[in-house]
Structure formats: structure tokens, C-alpha cells
Write a protein that holds these residues in place. Sequence first.
Motif, mmCIF file in Angstrom:
data_model
loop_
_atom_site.group_PDB
_atom_site.id
_atom_site.type_symbol
_atom_site.label_atom_id
_atom_site.label_comp_id
_atom_site.label_asym_id
_atom_site.label_seq_id
_atom_site.Cartn_x
_atom_site.Cartn_y
_atom_site.Cartn_z
ATOM 1 N N ALA A 151 -0.848 -0.359 -3.751
ATOM 2 C CA ALA A 151 -1.977 0.190 -4.506
ATOM 3 C C ALA A 151 -3.297 -0.332 -3.944
ATOM 4 N N ASP A 152 -3.340 -1.617 -3.611
ATOM 5 C CA ASP A 152 -4.551 -2.193 -3.034
ATOM 6 C C ASP A 152 -4.867 -1.588 -1.675
ATOM 7 N N LEU A 153 -3.842 -1.366 -0.863
ATOM 8 C CA LEU A 153 -4.039 -0.744 0.443
ATOM 9 C C LEU A 153 -4.566 0.684 0.281
ATOM 10 N N PHE A 154 -3.995 1.423 -0.661
ATOM 11 C CA PHE A 154 -4.471 2.784 -0.929
ATOM 12 C C PHE A 154 -5.921 2.761 -1.414
ATOM 13 N N ALA A 155 -6.222 1.851 -2.343
ATOM 14 C CA ALA A 155 -7.591 1.762 -2.882
ATOM 15 C C ALA A 155 -8.588 1.419 -1.780
ATOM 16 N N PRO B 295 -5.347 7.419 -12.017
ATOM 17 C CA PRO B 295 -4.355 7.053 -13.042
ATOM 18 C C PRO B 295 -3.178 6.246 -12.495
ATOM 19 N N VAL B 296 -2.754 6.521 -11.268
ATOM 20 C CA VAL B 296 -1.630 5.771 -10.692
ATOM 21 C C VAL B 296 -2.046 4.323 -10.454
ATOM 22 N N LEU B 297 -3.236 4.116 -9.898
ATOM 23 C CA LEU B 297 -3.718 2.749 -9.680
ATOM 24 C C LEU B 297 -3.923 2.025 -11.003
ATOM 25 N N ARG B 298 -4.356 2.745 -12.012
ATOM 26 C CA ARG B 298 -4.550 2.155 -13.335
ATOM 27 C C ARG B 298 -3.207 1.703 -13.923
ATOM 28 N N ILE B 299 -2.166 2.528 -13.783
ATOM 29 C CA ILE B 299 -0.829 2.183 -14.293
ATOM 30 C C ILE B 299 -0.263 0.982 -13.542
#
Length: 183
Positions: free
Chosen positions: A165-169, A17-21
Motif C-alpha cells: 500500500a505504501d509503495l502504491f501510495a 478506499p483500499v489504502l484506507r482499509i
Amino acid sequence: MSGSAHATAAARHGGNPVLRIIGWISQICGIVAALMIVASVLIVCQMIFIRFVLNQSTIWHTEGVTYLMIGATMIGLPYVQFVRGHVNVDLLPIMLPNKARRVLAGIVMALTLAVVGAMLWHGYHFWHEAWDWGETSNTPWNPKLWVPYLALPLGFGLYALQLAADLFAMSTGIDKPFGLEDV
């Protein structure tokens, strides 16, 4: 973005949900940036009409378009990152094995975050100084400069958020390094 068929179309969120937001925020930034460009085009058309048809001078048009285009560039940064629209030279990542590709992607993202963080820091101070001192431009229009300068910390901050977010993904396996599938 390279023309190869290997690159992904947009950042993946994997149901997080965090990446989606964050992706949603980046997409809104893209819409705002596009609207700022459309507004710039309309203002230029009006300026041409006023100057060459009505034979009158314009006061704010050129400066307003300049601020809108810089704002569109800054606010559009997270969207371009979201859709992977930055220019890639992916010869080296394609040639590397998966583990080395992941390491290289981590290094590239960390360095990019460091540079964007520095730009965010300086952009914030630039904006805050204009806000604190009440700076205005030296033109007949004379707008408060903190308004256009706000695009610097806002754009770089949202860009850093999308990069994080990209690094986390990538780190969690939701997205592939450089958008390239495993070989």
C-alpha cells in the motif's frame, strides 16, 4: 523514525478506499499487539505472585509470555510501518533531488517487500508443518505449536500488505518518498 521534522506521522491514503482499509487493518494490528503486551505484563505479575507469594510452581507462564511477545512483535509489524515507526537513516534521502529520492525509495520498498515475502513464505511453511504434524512443545503445558507459529505468516503477510500500500501510495503521488516533502 528519525527525529527530523520532515517525516510523516502515518501513511497517507489520499481518499483511496483500499489504502484506507489497509491502514485500518494495520491500526487494528497495533491494538492487538498492544493488548498482547498488556496480557504478557499481567501474566508475569501473576507468575511473580504465584511463585513468590504462594510459593508454588508455574507451568505455562514463561512459555505463554514468550509466545505473546513474539506474536505482538509479528502482529505489530504493519502498524509500525503504518505510523512510520521503523528506524530511518534519512541523511541520503534528504541530500538527494526529488527524482533520485523517488527511485531510491522504490528500490528500498521493493527490496523490503522481497525480504518480507521470503519471510512470509518460510513462516507459512513453518506454521503449516506444525499444523500438519500436530506439533506440540516439549513442556508440561504442551500447547499446539501451530497457534503461536501462526503469528509468522499473519504478521509478515499484513506487513507486506502495508508495504505494498505504501509503495502504491508513493508511486501514485499520494505519499512522498521517505515521507519527505519535495525540495
